[in-house]
Design a protein around this motif. Structure first.
Motif, PDB file in Angstrom:
ATOM      1  N   GLU A 124      -1.880  23.941 -14.845  1.00  0.00           N
ATOM      2  CA  GLU A 124      -2.359  25.294 -14.561  1.00  0.00           C
ATOM      3  C   GLU A 124      -1.729  26.339 -15.478  1.00  0.00           C
ATOM      4  N   ASN A 125      -0.926  25.922 -16.423  1.00  0.00           N
ATOM      5  CA  ASN A 125      -0.308  26.881 -17.331  1.00  0.00           C
ATOM      6  C   ASN A 125      -1.349  27.569 -18.199  1.00  0.00           C
ATOM      7  N   SER A 126      -1.176  28.842 -18.435  1.00  0.00           N
ATOM      8  CA  SER A 126      -2.107  29.571 -19.289  1.00  0.00           C
ATOM      9  C   SER A 126      -1.403  30.757 -19.939  1.00  0.00           C
ATOM     10  N   LEU A 127      -1.897  31.155 -21.083  1.00  0.00           N
ATOM     11  CA  LEU A 127      -1.378  32.325 -21.767  1.00  0.00           C
ATOM     12  C   LEU A 127      -2.015  33.569 -21.155  1.00  0.00           C
ATOM     13  N   GLU A 128      -1.186  34.452 -20.622  1.00  0.00           N
ATOM     14  CA  GLU A 128      -1.685  35.629 -19.931  1.00  0.00           C
ATOM     15  C   GLU A 128      -1.660  36.882 -20.797  1.00  0.00           C
ATOM     16  N   ARG A 129      -0.699  36.938 -21.717  1.00  0.00           N
ATOM     17  CA  ARG A 129      -0.554  38.173 -22.492  1.00  0.00           C
ATOM     18  C   ARG A 129       0.290  37.895 -23.728  1.00  0.00           C
ATOM     19  N   SER A 130       0.027  38.635 -24.801  1.00  0.00           N
ATOM     20  CA  SER A 130       0.878  38.562 -25.984  1.00  0.00           C
ATOM     21  C   SER A 130       1.142  39.972 -26.496  1.00  0.00           C
ATOM     22  N   THR A 131       2.351  40.201 -27.005  1.00  0.00           N
ATOM     23  CA  THR A 131       2.722  41.482 -27.590  1.00  0.00           C
ATOM     24  C   THR A 131       3.219  41.210 -29.004  1.00  0.00           C
ATOM     25  N   SER A 132       3.838  42.186 -29.610  1.00  0.00           N
ATOM     26  CA  SER A 132       4.361  42.001 -30.960  1.00  0.00           C
ATOM     27  C   SER A 132       5.675  41.230 -30.971  1.00  0.00           C
ATOM     28  N   VAL A 146       8.245  34.467 -23.189  1.00  0.00           N
ATOM     29  CA  VAL A 146       8.678  33.606 -24.288  1.00  0.00           C
ATOM     30  C   VAL A 146       8.800  34.462 -25.546  1.00  0.00           C
ATOM     31  N   ASN A 147      10.006  34.727 -25.961  1.00  0.00           N
ATOM     32  CA  ASN A 147      10.226  35.528 -27.166  1.00  0.00           C
ATOM     33  C   ASN A 147       9.840  34.738 -28.413  1.00  0.00           C
ATOM     34  N   PHE A 148       9.135  35.377 -29.342  1.00  0.00           N
ATOM     35  CA  PHE A 148       8.719  34.709 -30.573  1.00  0.00           C
ATOM     36  C   PHE A 148       9.920  34.164 -31.340  1.00  0.00           C
ATOM     37  N   ALA A 149      11.011  34.911 -31.337  1.00  0.00           N
ATOM     38  CA  ALA A 149      12.200  34.501 -32.097  1.00  0.00           C
ATOM     39  C   ALA A 149      12.785  33.194 -31.566  1.00  0.00           C
ATOM     40  N   ASP A 150      12.516  32.877 -30.290  1.00  0.00           N
ATOM     41  CA  ASP A 150      13.059  31.655 -29.693  1.00  0.00           C
ATOM     42  C   ASP A 150      12.167  30.436 -29.915  1.00  0.00           C
ATOM     43  N   ILE A 151      10.944  30.655 -30.389  1.00  0.00           N
ATOM     44  CA  ILE A 151      10.026  29.537 -30.607  1.00  0.00           C
ATOM     45  C   ILE A 151      10.374  28.824 -31.907  1.00  0.00           C
ATOM     46  N   ARG A 152      10.652  27.524 -31.826  1.00  0.00           N
ATOM     47  CA  ARG A 152      10.953  26.729 -33.009  1.00  0.00           C
ATOM     48  C   ARG A 152       9.654  26.241 -33.662  1.00  0.00           C
ATOM     49  N   TYR A 153       8.786  25.649 -32.849  1.00  0.00           N
ATOM     50  CA  TYR A 153       7.472  25.235 -33.344  1.00  0.00           C
ATOM     51  C   TYR A 153       6.521  25.049 -32.175  1.00  0.00           C
ATOM     52  N   ILE A 154       5.245  24.991 -32.484  1.00  0.00           N
ATOM     53  CA  ILE A 154       4.211  24.823 -31.466  1.00  0.00           C
ATOM     54  C   ILE A 154       3.405  23.585 -31.827  1.00  0.00           C
ATOM     55  N   TYR A 160      -4.142  21.244 -24.935  1.00  0.00           N
ATOM     56  CA  TYR A 160      -3.022  22.127 -24.646  1.00  0.00           C
ATOM     57  C   TYR A 160      -2.190  22.367 -25.899  1.00  0.00           C
ATOM     58  N   VAL A 161      -1.312  23.348 -25.813  1.00  0.00           N
ATOM     59  CA  VAL A 161      -0.284  23.511 -26.828  1.00  0.00           C
ATOM     60  C   VAL A 161       1.061  23.389 -26.132  1.00  0.00           C
ATOM     61  N   LEU A 162       1.989  22.747 -26.797  1.00  0.00           N
ATOM     62  CA  LEU A 162       3.338  22.604 -26.283  1.00  0.00           C
ATOM     63  C   LEU A 162       4.251  23.482 -27.115  1.00  0.00           C
ATOM     64  N   ILE A 163       4.805  24.518 -26.485  1.00  0.00           N
ATOM     65  CA  ILE A 163       5.654  25.484 -27.171  1.00  0.00           C
ATOM     66  C   ILE A 163       7.100  25.021 -27.073  1.00  0.00           C
ATOM     67  N   HIS A 164       7.671  24.658 -28.219  1.00  0.00           N
ATOM     68  CA  HIS A 164       9.057  24.196 -28.256  1.00  0.00           C
ATOM     69  C   HIS A 164       9.959  25.386 -28.570  1.00  0.00           C
ATOM     70  N   THR A 165      10.722  25.822 -27.589  1.00  0.00           N
ATOM     71  CA  THR A 165      11.650  26.929 -27.804  1.00  0.00           C
ATOM     72  C   THR A 165      13.064  26.374 -27.969  1.00  0.00           C
ATOM     73  N   GLN A 181      -3.573  32.906 -33.423  1.00  0.00           N
ATOM     74  CA  GLN A 181      -4.150  34.242 -33.512  1.00  0.00           C
ATOM     75  C   GLN A 181      -3.427  35.234 -32.596  1.00  0.00           C
ATOM     76  N   LYS A 182      -2.763  34.713 -31.566  1.00  0.00           N
ATOM     77  CA  LYS A 182      -2.040  35.572 -30.630  1.00  0.00           C
ATOM     78  C   LYS A 182      -0.639  35.937 -31.129  1.00  0.00           C
ATOM     79  N   ILE A 183      -0.198  35.233 -32.181  1.00  0.00           N
ATOM     80  CA  ILE A 183       1.144  35.469 -32.706  1.00  0.00           C
ATOM     81  C   ILE A 183       1.050  36.327 -33.971  1.00  0.00           C
ATOM     82  N   PRO A 184       1.506  37.554 -33.952  1.00  0.00           N
ATOM     83  CA  PRO A 184       1.313  38.462 -35.081  1.00  0.00           C
ATOM     84  C   PRO A 184       2.300  38.278 -36.234  1.00  0.00           C
ATOM     85  N   LEU A 185       3.341  37.495 -36.042  1.00  0.00           N
ATOM     86  CA  LEU A 185       4.395  37.417 -37.046  1.00  0.00           C
ATOM     87  C   LEU A 185       4.053  36.457 -38.179  1.00  0.00           C
TER      88      LEU A 185
END
Length: 236
Positions: A124-132, A146-154, A160-165, A181-185
């Protein structure tokens, strides 16, 4: 966890079956010498895990993997190392190069079990919102930042996508293209069909793979030129 074996070599099937009985792992519920028999099996049954040879007559393992139900995880077993990169781009959990021992087999099985548990617990996991600066993931009636800086890889895994922080792994129901597309960096680079990497966490790389601490990820052929050009030109 139930599994089946698909390999055109009788001795290879028997040996793998025997090894699976010796380790802590799945129960073998089917063993097939060709893909047609396996395809018939899937029309009537389910398997959590598939051990799939690559070089087989008529239909290769790389071709047949597209017909395997999305609910089944795949581990390739082959004597040919040159297919490793392509196998990971087909959502394979692991790639066992023959001959392999019980320890290597156990590692692959444990990885498959881990991924299976993650998928079962986080459907049931889903992406609800993204910011900068961060993503908001909904999981089990809670929202996780989930802070972008903490994400190592996706990693792309089935639907599904598995976000490795740095500290955890989080699953969200979407594909790699959507989350990219949701990740602006600009530090997040698509390096294969299955992986997006945060370049800030890259330790080393060559033309074929990237190292992030204890993790090594393949670079897909169609993504290689862009990755090398972007990363080595100091644009990030």
């Amino acid at each position: 966890m139930n599994c089946i074996i698909i390999d055109d070599e009788p001795l290879a099937r028997e040996e793998l079956h025997s090894m699976l009985q010796e380790i802590s792992g799945p129960t073998v519920i089917g063993s097939f010498s060709h893909t047609l028999a396996a395809e018939k099996f899937f029309s009537e049954h389910k398997a959590d895990l598939v051990f799939l040879d690559i070089q087989m007559p008529k239909t290769t393992g790389l071709e047949f993997v597209e017909k395997i139900p999305k609910s089944s995880l795949v581990i390739f077993t082959t004597a040919y190392p040159q297919y490793a990169l392509e196998s990971y781009e087909l959502d394979a959990i692991d790639y066992l190069l023959k001959p392999f021992n019980n320890e290597r087999l156990q590692k692959a099985v444990d990885k498959a079990q881990h991924y299976s548990d993650l998928l079962a617990a986080n459907k049931e996991n889903s992406l609800e919102r993204s910011t900068s600066e961060f993503l908001i993931i909904k999981s089990e009636k809670k929202f996780y930042k989930v802070n972008f800086a903490d994400i190592r890889y996706i990693e792309g895994l089935k639907d599904y996508v598995l976000i490795h922080t740095i500290s955890q792994k989080i699953i969200a129901a979407m594909n790699l293209k959507t989350i990219h597309q949701k990740i602006p960096l600009p530090c997040f680079i698509r390096v294969s069909k299955s992986y997006i990497v945060n370049s800030d966490h890259i330790i080393s790389f060559d033309s074929y793979s990237i190292s992030l601490d204890d993790t090594e990820l393949p670079i897909g052929e169609i993504y290689r030129e862009n990755f090398l050009k972007t990363f080595t030109n100091g644009l990030l």
